[in-house]
Design an enzyme around this catalytic site. Structure first.
Site, PDB file in Angstrom:
ATOM      1  N   ARG A 142     -35.747 -34.617 -46.895  1.00  0.00           N
ATOM      2  CA  ARG A 142     -34.585 -35.339 -46.384  1.00  0.00           C
ATOM      3  C   ARG A 142     -33.463 -35.376 -47.440  1.00  0.00           C
ATOM      4  O   ARG A 142     -32.297 -35.160 -47.138  1.00  0.00           O
ATOM      5  CB  ARG A 142     -35.003 -36.774 -46.031  1.00  0.00           C
ATOM      6  CG  ARG A 142     -33.858 -37.666 -45.564  1.00  0.00           C
ATOM      7  CD  ARG A 142     -34.321 -39.095 -45.363  1.00  0.00           C
ATOM      8  NE  ARG A 142     -35.429 -39.191 -44.442  1.00  0.00           N
ATOM      9  CZ  ARG A 142     -35.323 -39.112 -43.108  1.00  0.00           C
ATOM     10  NH1 ARG A 142     -34.150 -38.921 -42.567  1.00  0.00           N
ATOM     11  NH2 ARG A 142     -36.373 -39.209 -42.349  1.00  0.00           N
TER      12      ARG A 142
ATOM     13  N   LEU B  63     -30.332 -41.637 -43.258  1.00  0.00           N
ATOM     14  CA  LEU B  63     -29.809 -41.012 -44.483  1.00  0.00           C
ATOM     15  C   LEU B  63     -30.506 -41.583 -45.707  1.00  0.00           C
ATOM     16  O   LEU B  63     -30.869 -42.765 -45.734  1.00  0.00           O
ATOM     17  CB  LEU B  63     -28.303 -41.262 -44.584  1.00  0.00           C
ATOM     18  CG  LEU B  63     -27.460 -40.587 -43.495  1.00  0.00           C
ATOM     19  CD1 LEU B  63     -26.011 -41.057 -43.569  1.00  0.00           C
ATOM     20  CD2 LEU B  63     -27.536 -39.064 -43.620  1.00  0.00           C
TER      21      LEU B  63
ATOM     22  N   ASN C 295     -20.666 -46.574 -38.935  1.00  0.00           N
ATOM     23  CA  ASN C 295     -21.568 -46.110 -37.879  1.00  0.00           C
ATOM     24  C   ASN C 295     -21.306 -46.914 -36.618  1.00  0.00           C
ATOM     25  O   ASN C 295     -21.007 -48.102 -36.692  1.00  0.00           O
ATOM     26  CB  ASN C 295     -23.022 -46.349 -38.332  1.00  0.00           C
ATOM     27  CG  ASN C 295     -24.048 -45.978 -37.275  1.00  0.00           C
ATOM     28  OD1 ASN C 295     -23.967 -44.897 -36.674  1.00  0.00           O
ATOM     29  ND2 ASN C 295     -25.015 -46.855 -37.038  1.00  0.00           N
TER      30      ASN C 295
ATOM     31  N   HIS D 252     -23.160 -48.279 -33.265  1.00  0.00           N
ATOM     32  CA  HIS D 252     -24.533 -48.516 -32.816  1.00  0.00           C
ATOM     33  C   HIS D 252     -24.506 -49.283 -31.498  1.00  0.00           C
ATOM     34  O   HIS D 252     -23.779 -50.279 -31.366  1.00  0.00           O
ATOM     35  CB  HIS D 252     -25.295 -49.315 -33.883  1.00  0.00           C
ATOM     36  CG  HIS D 252     -26.713 -49.566 -33.505  1.00  0.00           C
ATOM     37  ND1 HIS D 252     -27.678 -48.587 -33.578  1.00  0.00           N
ATOM     38  CD2 HIS D 252     -27.321 -50.665 -33.007  1.00  0.00           C
ATOM     39  CE1 HIS D 252     -28.835 -49.084 -33.147  1.00  0.00           C
ATOM     40  NE2 HIS D 252     -28.642 -50.346 -32.804  1.00  0.00           N
TER      41      HIS D 252
ATOM     42  N   SER E 249     -21.712 -52.197 -31.777  1.00  0.00           N
ATOM     43  CA  SER E 249     -21.172 -52.652 -33.061  1.00  0.00           C
ATOM     44  C   SER E 249     -20.720 -51.449 -33.871  1.00  0.00           C
ATOM     45  O   SER E 249     -21.354 -50.392 -33.837  1.00  0.00           O
ATOM     46  CB  SER E 249     -22.264 -53.362 -33.878  1.00  0.00           C
ATOM     47  OG  SER E 249     -22.907 -54.361 -33.117  1.00  0.00           O
TER      48      SER E 249
ATOM     49  N   LEU F  48     -31.311 -49.507 -42.398  1.00  0.00           N
ATOM     50  CA  LEU F  48     -30.913 -48.944 -41.102  1.00  0.00           C
ATOM     51  C   LEU F  48     -30.117 -49.949 -40.262  1.00  0.00           C
ATOM     52  O   LEU F  48     -30.575 -51.063 -40.007  1.00  0.00           O
ATOM     53  CB  LEU F  48     -32.176 -48.518 -40.336  1.00  0.00           C
ATOM     54  CG  LEU F  48     -31.938 -47.894 -38.971  1.00  0.00           C
ATOM     55  CD1 LEU F  48     -31.248 -46.541 -39.114  1.00  0.00           C
ATOM     56  CD2 LEU F  48     -33.240 -47.753 -38.212  1.00  0.00           C
ATOM     57  N   ASP F  49     -28.952 -49.543 -39.818  1.00  0.00           N
ATOM     58  CA  ASP F  49     -28.117 -50.320 -38.883  1.00  0.00           C
ATOM     59  C   ASP F  49     -27.897 -51.755 -39.376  1.00  0.00           C
ATOM     60  O   ASP F  49     -27.890 -52.702 -38.569  1.00  0.00           O
ATOM     61  CB  ASP F  49     -28.754 -50.344 -37.481  1.00  0.00           C
ATOM     62  CG  ASP F  49     -28.893 -48.949 -36.889  1.00  0.00           C
ATOM     63  OD1 ASP F  49     -28.052 -48.087 -37.181  1.00  0.00           O
ATOM     64  OD2 ASP F  49     -29.857 -48.735 -36.134  1.00  0.00           O
TER      65      ASP F  49
HETATM   66  C1  GAR Z   1     -23.622 -43.646 -28.627  1.00  0.00           C
HETATM   67  O1  GAR Z   1     -24.009 -44.486 -27.593  1.00  0.00           O
HETATM   68  C2  GAR Z   1     -23.852 -44.311 -29.965  1.00  0.00           C
HETATM   69  O2  GAR Z   1     -23.623 -45.694 -29.943  1.00  0.00           O
HETATM   70  C3  GAR Z   1     -25.300 -44.023 -30.195  1.00  0.00           C
HETATM   71  O3  GAR Z   1     -25.476 -42.700 -29.763  1.00  0.00           O
HETATM   72  C4  GAR Z   1     -24.556 -42.442 -28.709  1.00  0.00           C
HETATM   73  C5  GAR Z   1     -23.802 -41.178 -29.037  1.00  0.00           C
HETATM   74  O4  GAR Z   1     -23.024 -40.772 -27.947  1.00  0.00           O
HETATM   75  N1  GAR Z   1     -25.645 -44.168 -31.584  1.00  0.00           N
HETATM   76  C6  GAR Z   1     -26.846 -44.551 -32.004  1.00  0.00           C
HETATM   77  O5  GAR Z   1     -27.753 -44.808 -31.252  1.00  0.00           O
HETATM   78  C7  GAR Z   1     -26.992 -44.617 -33.502  1.00  0.00           C
HETATM   79  N2  GAR Z   1     -28.155 -45.326 -33.868  1.00  0.00           N
HETATM   80  P1  GAR Z   1     -21.971 -39.623 -28.115  1.00  0.00           P
HETATM   81  O6  GAR Z   1     -22.698 -38.422 -28.743  1.00  0.00           O
HETATM   82  O7  GAR Z   1     -21.532 -39.308 -26.708  1.00  0.00           O
HETATM   83  O8  GAR Z   1     -20.845 -40.131 -28.984  1.00  0.00           O
END
Ligand code: GAR
Length: 192
Positions: free
Chosen positions: A65, A93, A107, A109, A136, A144-145
């Site tokens: 990673r 990451l 990010n 989320h 958020s 994480l998050d």
């Molecule tokens: C979004 O809903 C975002 O909030 C989520 O992935 C999707 C991406 O959609 N992110 C996560 O779950 C991060 N932990 P997109 O590719 O259409 O922007």
């Protein structure tokens, strides 16, 4: 102009929202590059169609990673971003790359953090019997998050909702949220 690099693993609708807002003159940023850990990510297609440099970095080319992260972020740094946006980037990451970019990486989320870090957020909100759900945008820290929250958006949970209906109702609100946070950060940077 405020330089933004986007990292995305999937469909790319949040990236598309940034591109559209910029094209509409609502977001004074320079979207300089998009990176993905998935060759088939829609986000790469969307970036290329918009004339933005798009690069796939294959995790399988690296032994660990950390090695992947170091290589990808070396390429990201080559674009001298003021801000790195994780828009549906689904890899955890390594702490060292995150720590080096504290306050410069955000990010989006799909939950009302601190509720439901990680995956399956819509199902978890339903299982908990929550009456509202949301998304958020937060600064990225090694946990994480879990970084400081910049802004959130909320939707009610109504009888009959499913993970799919929640996701569909939340997505346009996510787009508006991300655009608004990036606009705020760009405006802040322009003032300093
Ligand atoms: C979004 O809903 C975002 O909030 C989520 O992935 C999707 C991406 O959609 N992110 C996560 O779950 C991060 N932990 P997109 O590719 O259409 O922007």
């Amino acid at each position: 102009m405020f330089r933004v690099v986007v990292l995305a693993s999937g469909r790319g609708s949040n990236l598309e929202a940034l591109i559209r807002a910029r094209a509409a003159g609502l977001l004074p940023i320079n979207l300089v590059a998009v990176f993905s850990d998935r060759a088939k990510a829609g986000a790469l297609e969307i970036a290329r169609a918009a004339g933005i440099t798009a690069q796939f970095v294959n995790p399988r080319d690296f032994d660990s990673r950390e090695a992947f992260d170091q290589a990808m972020f070396a390429a990201v740094d080559g674009h001298a971003p003021d801000l790195i946006v994780l828009a549906g980037f689904m890899r955890i990451l390594s702490p060292s790359v995150v720590a080096l970019r504290a306050g410069r990486m955000i990010n989006i989320h799909p939950s009302l953090l601190p509720k439901y870090p990680g995956l399956h957020t819509h199902q978890r909100a339903l299982d908990a019997g929550d009456v509202e759900h949301g998304a958020s945008v937060h600064y990225v820290i090694p946990d994480l998050d879990a970084g400081p929250i910049l802004a959130q958006t909320r939707i009610p949970i109504v009888p009959g909702d499913s993970p799919e209906s929640l996701a569909a109702r939340l997505l346009p609100k996510e787009h508006a949220l991300l655009v608004s946070v990036v606009a705020d950060l760009a405006a802040q940077a322009a003032r300093t």
